[in-house]
Scaffold this motif. Structure first.
Motif, PDB file in Angstrom:
ATOM      1  N   ARG A   1     -27.884  35.294 -35.592  1.00 48.98           N
ATOM      2  CA  ARG A   1     -27.802  34.623 -34.428  1.00 48.98           C
ATOM      3  C   ARG A   1     -27.124  33.226 -34.671  1.00 48.98           C
ATOM      4  NH1 ARG A   1     -33.535  35.123 -31.506  1.00 48.98           N
ATOM      5  NH2 ARG A   1     -34.153  34.973 -33.539  1.00 48.98           N
ATOM      6  N   GLY A   2     -26.276  32.921 -33.771  1.00 49.31           N
ATOM      7  CA  GLY A   2     -25.661  31.550 -33.927  1.00 49.31           C
ATOM      8  C   GLY A   2     -26.717  30.388 -33.699  1.00 49.31           C
ATOM      9  N   ILE A   3     -27.106  30.214 -32.585  1.00 44.85           N
ATOM     10  CA  ILE A   3     -28.058  28.896 -32.369  1.00 44.85           C
ATOM     11  C   ILE A   3     -29.489  29.665 -32.005  1.00 44.85           C
ATOM     12  CG2 ILE A   3     -28.566  26.925 -31.312  1.00 44.85           C
ATOM     13  CD1 ILE A   3     -25.727  26.353 -30.879  1.00 44.85           C
ATOM     14  N   ARG A   4     -30.455  29.379 -32.465  1.00 46.79           N
ATOM     15  CA  ARG A   4     -32.024  29.764 -31.917  1.00 46.79           C
ATOM     16  C   ARG A   4     -32.450  28.645 -31.691  1.00 46.79           C
ATOM     17  NH1 ARG A   4     -36.712  31.858 -35.879  1.00 46.79           N
ATOM     18  NH2 ARG A   4     -38.316  32.210 -34.327  1.00 46.79           N
ATOM     19  N   VAL A   5     -32.809  28.588 -30.498  1.00 45.61           N
ATOM     20  CA  VAL A   5     -33.666  27.426 -29.752  1.00 45.61           C
ATOM     21  C   VAL A   5     -35.068  27.620 -29.995  1.00 45.61           C
ATOM     22  CG1 VAL A   5     -34.255  25.901 -27.979  1.00 45.61           C
ATOM     23  CG2 VAL A   5     -31.843  27.088 -28.138  1.00 45.61           C
ATOM     24  N   GLY A   6     -35.709  26.988 -30.868  1.00 47.17           N
ATOM     25  CA  GLY A   6     -37.007  27.285 -31.376  1.00 47.17           C
ATOM     26  C   GLY A   6     -37.290  27.394 -32.897  1.00 47.17           C
ATOM     27  N   PRO A   7     -38.250  28.003 -33.498  1.00 46.50           N
ATOM     28  CA  PRO A   7     -39.434  28.612 -32.811  1.00 46.50           C
ATOM     29  C   PRO A   7     -40.331  28.233 -31.963  1.00 46.50           C
ATOM     30  CG  PRO A   7     -39.882  28.392 -35.134  1.00 46.50           C
ATOM     31  CD  PRO A   7     -38.798  27.565 -34.970  1.00 46.50           C
ATOM     32  N   VAL A   8     -40.444  26.842 -32.065  1.00 49.92           N
ATOM     33  CA  VAL A   8     -41.398  26.352 -30.875  1.00 49.92           C
ATOM     34  C   VAL A   8     -40.692  25.863 -29.691  1.00 49.92           C
ATOM     35  CG1 VAL A   8     -42.916  25.216 -33.048  1.00 49.92           C
ATOM     36  CG2 VAL A   8     -41.272  23.873 -31.711  1.00 49.92           C
ATOM     37  N   ALA A   9     -41.468  25.428 -28.760  1.00 50.67           N
ATOM     38  CA  ALA A   9     -41.088  25.348 -27.478  1.00 50.67           C
ATOM     39  C   ALA A   9     -39.959  24.041 -27.424  1.00 50.67           C
ATOM     40  CB  ALA A   9     -42.247  25.005 -26.186  1.00 50.67           C
ATOM     41  N   THR A  10     -38.998  24.068 -26.709  1.00 50.25           N
ATOM     42  CA  THR A  10     -38.218  22.983 -26.618  1.00 50.25           C
ATOM     43  C   THR A  10     -37.749  22.618 -25.210  1.00 50.25           C
ATOM     44  OG1 THR A  10     -37.208  23.731 -28.848  1.00 50.25           O
ATOM     45  CG2 THR A  10     -35.737  22.256 -27.412  1.00 50.25           C
ATOM     46  N   PHE A  11     -37.594  21.223 -24.914  1.00 53.35           N
ATOM     47  CA  PHE A  11     -37.180  20.861 -23.501  1.00 53.35           C
ATOM     48  C   PHE A  11     -36.193  19.739 -23.605  1.00 53.35           C
ATOM     49  CE2 PHE A  11     -41.177  18.936 -25.028  1.00 53.35           C
ATOM     50  CZ  PHE A  11     -41.192  17.731 -24.583  1.00 53.35           C
ATOM     51  N   ASN A  12     -35.578  19.318 -22.393  1.00 53.74           N
ATOM     52  CA  ASN A  12     -34.754  18.369 -22.443  1.00 53.74           C
ATOM     53  C   ASN A  12     -33.823  18.162 -23.470  1.00 53.74           C
ATOM     54  OD1 ASN A  12     -36.448  17.416 -20.571  1.00 53.74           O
ATOM     55  ND2 ASN A  12     -37.363  15.959 -21.483  1.00 53.74           N
ATOM     56  N   ALA A  13     -33.032  19.525 -23.527  1.00 56.33           N
ATOM     57  CA  ALA A  13     -31.780  19.717 -24.559  1.00 56.33           C
ATOM     58  C   ALA A  13     -30.603  19.995 -23.976  1.00 56.33           C
ATOM     59  CB  ALA A  13     -32.341  20.419 -25.780  1.00 56.33           C
ATOM     60  N   ILE A  14     -29.462  19.359 -24.500  1.00 53.37           N
ATOM     61  CA  ILE A  14     -28.087  19.545 -23.977  1.00 53.37           C
ATOM     62  C   ILE A  14     -27.238  20.085 -25.064  1.00 53.37           C
ATOM     63  CG2 ILE A  14     -26.042  18.747 -22.687  1.00 53.37           C
ATOM     64  CD1 ILE A  14     -27.932  16.566 -21.576  1.00 53.37           C
ATOM     65  N   PHE A  15     -26.475  21.213 -24.888  1.00 48.58           N
ATOM     66  CA  PHE A  15     -25.644  21.964 -25.814  1.00 48.58           C
ATOM     67  C   PHE A  15     -24.239  21.929 -25.012  1.00 48.58           C
ATOM     68  CE2 PHE A  15     -29.642  23.338 -26.773  1.00 48.58           C
ATOM     69  CZ  PHE A  15     -29.887  23.321 -28.026  1.00 48.58           C
ATOM     70  N   ASP A  16     -23.247  21.065 -25.160  1.00 46.82           N
ATOM     71  CA  ASP A  16     -22.230  20.646 -24.814  1.00 46.82           C
ATOM     72  C   ASP A  16     -20.897  20.854 -25.573  1.00 46.82           C
ATOM     73  OD1 ASP A  16     -20.406  19.977 -22.689  1.00 46.82           O
ATOM     74  OD2 ASP A  16     -20.911  17.757 -23.008  1.00 46.82           O
ATOM     75  N   ASP A  17     -20.115  21.713 -25.061  1.00 52.82           N
ATOM     76  CA  ASP A  17     -18.541  21.840 -25.822  1.00 52.82           C
ATOM     77  C   ASP A  17     -18.952  22.415 -27.123  1.00 52.82           C
ATOM     78  OD1 ASP A  17     -15.648  21.598 -26.043  1.00 52.82           O
ATOM     79  OD2 ASP A  17     -16.081  19.442 -26.759  1.00 52.82           O
ATOM     80  N   LEU A  18     -19.531  23.420 -27.387  1.00 56.58           N
ATOM     81  CA  LEU A  18     -19.607  24.254 -28.558  1.00 56.58           C
ATOM     82  C   LEU A  18     -18.576  25.369 -28.410  1.00 56.58           C
ATOM     83  CD1 LEU A  18     -23.516  24.168 -28.762  1.00 56.58           C
ATOM     84  CD2 LEU A  18     -21.953  22.466 -29.204  1.00 56.58           C
TER      85      LEU A  18
END
Length: 453
Positions: free
Chosen positions: A115-132
């Motif tokens: 996988r490219g980007i895996r958000v985790g393994p724990v819960a994640t919030f208030n995150a921005i991924f921009d212009d990737l």
């Protein structure tokens, strides 16, 4: 101790001092720097290739504050720095596992790995991924799907994803099967997913939101030559609708639908051009077990143009529980404009323009009207804006209960007699962006409608 001395001491002990880092490819400790960031830190990575150490597994935890987020960005006015895994195969490690809160990744590229980007393994919030730019991963490019997590306030925007070497997976995967995890209150905006073909079989959709996820806005995205549906949204489990607004799909669903949904969704102002199967499909797939039937679906002001092997609109296993289909264009030529097994006599179906046979019974007389090729400005150039004197103009019904205030271009719609389809007629030529095999409006930096229907 005086109050002034006490305040100074508190600032020394508890104050957060931000640091600015400047990283180049010669910075051998770049992973260590990223792994030790504090609230308010800013990292600028310069162009070049950064290979993750060892097997390539890079776990990053970023915990900023709402007022002091952590930012990792590529240098402005340079090419995106490329972060790569040394391996490319389904058995390789992901490029980046990232978790935490109150952070932003911007103007970066990622390649190889599983996988490219895996958000985790724990819960994640208030995150921005921009212009990737995420490209040539072995499986899903961007995923947030670890069991037991509830992700929220996640934004992915202005990002290009190309995974032509994939062995399975798609561009974006939010949530888990059977509500084992979920995404809520999040945004997928102005992304471009394309060429999800691969050397082996597999289900490779563009933007996928799994059952139980809710209040996810999917707007202004583009798909081109995506083998699965461009957008696939399952059942919201009655928690709050998901929204699919202002997107377009060109030759998307090369082996599937253009847009597919189950329940709890509004689909509006989308353009689907030449899907393989149905342009829009409502299917009984992973329905909320406590309810057991499809419900709460609005399909309004979409333009679906041609399908290679199916109907423009397919309704599979639907019931009449709060289903609204109005002011759409279903232009399918020799293929059915609408197909359904269920009798549609009790459905809310109004003022839909069709071309092609209707393989469904019970639609009321004002549910459809016929159009021809000349209803559009120039379909040969993918310009589906209404032609001068098009029968689509002023042919819509005012949806008081669920209005669509703006069109595909973000232009204000008529309240009394809106134009049927994704575009509101206002000028002789299309006043907005043309369809193309790229981002909506042509680039990741283009300005797109910031509407909410």
């Amino acid at each position: 101790m005086s109050i002034i001395k006490f305040i100074i001491l508190c600032i020394i002990l508890y104050g957060v001092e931000s640091t600015v880092y400047d990283i180049t490819t010669s910075s051998s400790n770049w992973q260590s720097i990223l792994s030790n960031l504090k609230p308010g830190d800013l990292v600028t990575m310069h162009q070049g290739t950064y290979t993750t150490a060892g097997s390539g597994y890079f776990q990053l935890t970023l915990n900023g504050l709402l007022t002091q987020p952590i930012i990792i960005q590529g240098a402005p006015d340079e090419e995106r720095p490329v972060i790569q895994n040394p391996n490319t195969s389904p058995d390789a490690q992901n490029i980046l596992n990232i978790q935490g809160s109150n952070f932003m990744l911007k103007h970066l590229a990622f390649t190889k790995g599983s996988r490219g980007i895996r958000v985790g393994p724990v819960a994640t919030f208030n995150a921005i991924f921009d212009d990737l730019y995420v490209y040539d991963t072995a499986t899903t490019a961007f995923a947030a799907n670890d069991a037991g997590n509830e992700y929220y306030n996640i934004t992915l925007r202005n990002t290009e994803i190309k995974i032509s070497n994939t062995f399975g997976g798609g561009c974006v995967y939010f949530g888990c099967v059977n509500d084992l995890c979920r995404m809520r209150d999040s945004l997928l905006e102005h992304n471009y997913c394309h060429d999800t073909n691969g050397p082996v079989g597999g289900f490779r959709p563009g933007f996928q939101v799994k059952p139980g996820s809710y209040n996810v806005m999917i707007r202004n995205n583009a798909c081109y030559r995506v083998s699965g549906p461009c957008i696939l949204v399952y059942d919201d489990y009655n928690r709050g609708r998901n929204f699919i607004v202002g997107n377009y799909a060109i030759q998307s669903g090369t082996g599937d639908f253009g847009i597919q949904c189950t329940s709890g969704v509004t689909i509006a102002n989308n353009v689907i051009f030449s899907a393989n199967l149905a342009g829009i499909g409502v299917t009984q797939n992973s329905v909320y077990p406590a309810v057991g039937y499809i419900r709460n679906v609005t399909i309004s002001h979409n333009t679906v143009y041609m399908s290679a092997a199916d109907a423009c609109l397919r309704l599979n296993g639907v019931t009449h529980s709060n289903i609204l289909i109005a002011n759409n264009v279903f232009y399918c030529g020799n293929q059915p404009a609408i197909t359904a097994v269920t009798n549609l006599a009790s459905y809310q179906i109004y003022n839909n323009a069709i071309n092609g046979p209707v393989s469904a019974s019970g639609i009321q007389p004002d549910g459809t009207f016929n159009i021809e090729y000349n209803a559009f400005f120039d379909p040969n150039k993918m310009n589906l804006y209404p032609a001068v004197k098009s029968p689509l103009i002023n042919a819509g019904i005012n949806l008081d209960s669920q209005p669509v205030a703006h069109d595909f271009n973000g232009k204000t719609r008529s309240n009394a007699k809106p134009t049927v389809g994704a575009y509101e007629y206002s000028t002789v030529v299309n006043p907005g962006c043309q369809l193309n095999s790229s981002f909506k409006c042509g680039s990741s930096t283009a300005i797109t409608p910031d509407y909410f229907i």
